[in-house]
Design an enzyme around this catalytic site. Structure first.
Site, PDB file in Angstrom:
ATOM      1  N   HIS A 140       2.533   0.148   0.819  1.00 51.54           N
ATOM      2  CA  HIS A 140       2.815  -1.055   1.605  1.00 51.54           C
ATOM      3  C   HIS A 140       4.307  -1.401   1.532  1.00 51.54           C
ATOM      4  O   HIS A 140       4.946  -1.649   2.559  1.00 51.54           O
ATOM      5  CB  HIS A 140       1.967  -2.224   1.074  1.00 51.54           C
ATOM      6  CG  HIS A 140       2.234  -3.528   1.740  1.00 51.54           C
ATOM      7  ND1 HIS A 140       1.377  -4.075   2.670  1.00 51.54           N
ATOM      8  CD2 HIS A 140       3.271  -4.403   1.634  1.00 51.54           C
ATOM      9  CE1 HIS A 140       1.869  -5.230   3.092  1.00 51.54           C
ATOM     10  NE2 HIS A 140       3.022  -5.449   2.479  1.00 51.54           N
ATOM     11  N   GLU A 141       4.858  -1.415   0.319  1.00 55.32           N
ATOM     12  CA  GLU A 141       6.255  -1.816   0.146  1.00 55.32           C
ATOM     13  C   GLU A 141       7.222  -0.774   0.700  1.00 55.32           C
ATOM     14  O   GLU A 141       8.230  -1.131   1.320  1.00 55.32           O
ATOM     15  CB  GLU A 141       6.547  -2.116  -1.327  1.00 55.32           C
ATOM     16  CG  GLU A 141       5.725  -3.243  -1.914  1.00 55.32           C
ATOM     17  CD  GLU A 141       5.771  -4.554  -1.128  1.00 55.32           C
ATOM     18  OE1 GLU A 141       6.797  -4.847  -0.468  1.00 55.32           O
ATOM     19  OE2 GLU A 141       4.786  -5.303  -1.167  1.00 55.32           O
TER      20      GLU A 141
END
Length: 178
Positions: A140-141
């Site tokens: 996600h990051e």
């Protein structure tokens, strides 16, 4: 350092690709990590959400992410990249501090290997899997660094739900319930 504003869905910076950090030991990188740490801590305290944050979310187009997992030291990853991943994928719940009112099911790899630098400039590799939901969180990051949002990984538009409905039906069996 100051708590920074988190850019919200629709802000054009969230769709831009972040530049590599030339010198991870530079004072401005340490200051950025402090700002990310303070910002995600504030969001966790005020909303109950916030395990990590990427620099573009506060308007800084540099390849820096910060993880703040309960029970673990704060972990800054500079210039992270996924160098290997599982051949299969899984479907998981996802949300984002840049659109915390929306939850959805997304596709992720169950395990990844990430190469990154620390604040001293040293290179490391780590294997991330299901423990602490680290694989999905890092994906996600790192996506944020490439201008990719969780909505882009959506498995089915019918899985989108409000924060209130997610908390009522699904939170206890998700990473967000821990």
């Amino acid at each position: 350092m100051p708590i920074r504003e988190i850019l919200q869905l629709g802000h054009p910076v969230l769709r831009e690709v972040a530049a590599p950090v030339a010198d991870p030991t530079a004072p401005d990188v340490a200051a950025l990590v402090t700002d990310l740490t303070d910002t995600v801590a504030h969001w966790r305290e005020t909303t109950g959400y916030g395990r990590a944050i990427a620099a573009p979310q506060i308007g800084v187009l540099q390849r820096v992410i910060l993880l703040r997992l309960p029970g673990h030291p704060v972990w800054a990853l500079i210039n992270p990249s996924i160098v290997e991943h599982s051949p299969d994928t899984i479907e998981v719940w996802d949300a984002c501090l840049s659109f915390l009112s929306i939850f959805m099911r997304v596709t992720r790899y169950p395990w990844i290997r990430v190469r990154y630098q620390d604040l001293r400039g040293a290179w490391h590799e780590t294997h991330a899997g299901a423990e602490d939901d680290l694989a999905e969180l890092l994906q996600h990051e790192i996506d944020h660094l490439d201008g990719i949002l969780a909505l882009d990984r959506l498995t089915d538009v019918k899985s989108i739900c409000s924060r209130q409905e997610f908390e009522r039906q699904f939170k206890s069996s998700s990473p967000y319930g821990r």
